[in-house]
Design an enzyme around this catalytic site. Sequence first.
Site, PDB file in Angstrom:
ATOM      1  N   SER A  17      -3.840   0.164  -2.685  1.00  0.00           N
ATOM      2  CA  SER A  17      -4.207   0.994  -3.848  1.00  0.00           C
ATOM      3  C   SER A  17      -2.991   1.206  -4.747  1.00  0.00           C
ATOM      4  CB  SER A  17      -4.819   2.322  -3.415  1.00  0.00           C
ATOM      5  OG  SER A  17      -3.848   3.171  -2.866  1.00  0.00           O
ATOM      6  N   LEU A  94      12.679  -3.799   6.777  1.00  0.00           N
ATOM      7  CA  LEU A  94      13.561  -4.877   6.319  1.00  0.00           C
ATOM      8  C   LEU A  94      14.944  -4.725   6.953  1.00  0.00           C
ATOM      9  CD1 LEU A  94      12.479  -4.700   2.568  1.00  0.00           C
ATOM     10  CD2 LEU A  94      11.929  -6.555   4.167  1.00  0.00           C
ATOM     11  N   ASN A 108      10.689   2.379  -2.453  1.00  0.00           N
ATOM     12  CA  ASN A 108       9.567   2.604  -1.545  1.00  0.00           C
ATOM     13  C   ASN A 108       8.867   3.894  -1.940  1.00  0.00           C
ATOM     14  OD1 ASN A 108       7.874   2.273   0.762  1.00  0.00           O
ATOM     15  ND2 ASN A 108       9.137   3.747   1.875  1.00  0.00           N
ATOM     16  N   HIS A 110       6.726   6.972  -0.108  1.00  0.00           N
ATOM     17  CA  HIS A 110       6.442   7.516   1.214  1.00  0.00           C
ATOM     18  C   HIS A 110       5.557   8.761   1.064  1.00  0.00           C
ATOM     19  CE1 HIS A 110       7.101   8.177   5.456  1.00  0.00           C
ATOM     20  NE2 HIS A 110       7.220   9.466   5.178  1.00  0.00           N
TER      21      HIS A 110
HETATM   22  C1  GRF Z   1       0.636   5.054   0.999  1.00  0.00           C
HETATM   23  O1  GRF Z   1       0.293   6.339   1.445  1.00  0.00           O
HETATM   24  C2  GRF Z   1       2.131   4.889   0.947  1.00  0.00           C
HETATM   25  O2  GRF Z   1       2.804   6.059   0.597  1.00  0.00           O
HETATM   26  C3  GRF Z   1       2.460   4.520   2.361  1.00  0.00           C
HETATM   27  O3  GRF Z   1       1.398   3.689   2.773  1.00  0.00           O
HETATM   28  C4  GRF Z   1       0.226   3.989   2.023  1.00  0.00           C
HETATM   29  C5  GRF Z   1      -0.225   2.728   1.380  1.00  0.00           C
HETATM   30  O4  GRF Z   1      -1.447   2.853   0.718  1.00  0.00           O
HETATM   31  N1  GRF Z   1       3.771   3.936   2.458  1.00  0.00           N
HETATM   32  P1  GRF Z   1      -1.987   1.670  -0.196  1.00  0.00           P
HETATM   33  O5  GRF Z   1      -1.988   0.401   0.652  1.00  0.00           O
HETATM   34  O6  GRF Z   1      -1.091   1.550  -1.382  1.00  0.00           O
HETATM   35  O7  GRF Z   1      -3.386   2.076  -0.575  1.00  0.00           O
END
Ligand code: GRF
Length: 190
Positions: A17, A94, A108, A110
């Site tokens: 997403s 990584l 990234n 998080h």
């Molecule tokens: C998100 O909550 C992101 O913060 C975490 O993994 C999830 C990924 O969601 N690292 P998507 O695949 O982008 O829907």
Amino acid sequence: MVLKKVKTAVFISGTGSNLKNLIKFSLLKNSPIKINLVISSNTKAKGLRFAKLFNIKKKTYNFRNKSVTEKIILRELKINEIDLVCLAGFMKILSKNFIKKFRGKILNIHPSLLPKYKGLNTHERVIKNKEKFSGCTVHYVNSKLDAGKIILQKKVRVSKKDNPVSLKRKVLKQEHRLYPKALKKILTNL
Ligand code: GRF
């Protein structure tokens, strides 16, 4: 003046997403990025369909041999003249060597208010600890897990009715706002 967009690769492992959201952002006229490459650590990642849908080059690697895979990816980044890597739900860690080669150019997102709740299952832990707030963080990637310099954060209120699923939904909505905002912050003067 024509804005020269930063060639970007997005690394995913799952739903994608954030990838979809970043692609949409990249297509805006004033966006500072262009997404030229999607890397997945999982052949079945749902997010790969967004690469297909938007005609973006995609590559999948199983990371069975991490150092070999990373070398191949670094070559791929070079071939595609990638200048920025956005991790978005990428489930592999990584290596120091990889990060060194791309120092200061890997971001990234998080799903917590770092430095709290590094690692996996953040929403479950936040609910279990009865936190009043959670949120999301965009940060630079360094060699320590979820510990690089913070670019932006967004707080989200946790209600008594929330469970890990509802909290994930709430936080994800904010993630989709925060990642573009963080990119604008570091790449433009907006
Ligand atoms: C998100 O909550 C992101 O913060 C975490 O993994 C999830 C990924 O969601 N690292 P998507 O695949 O982008 O829907």
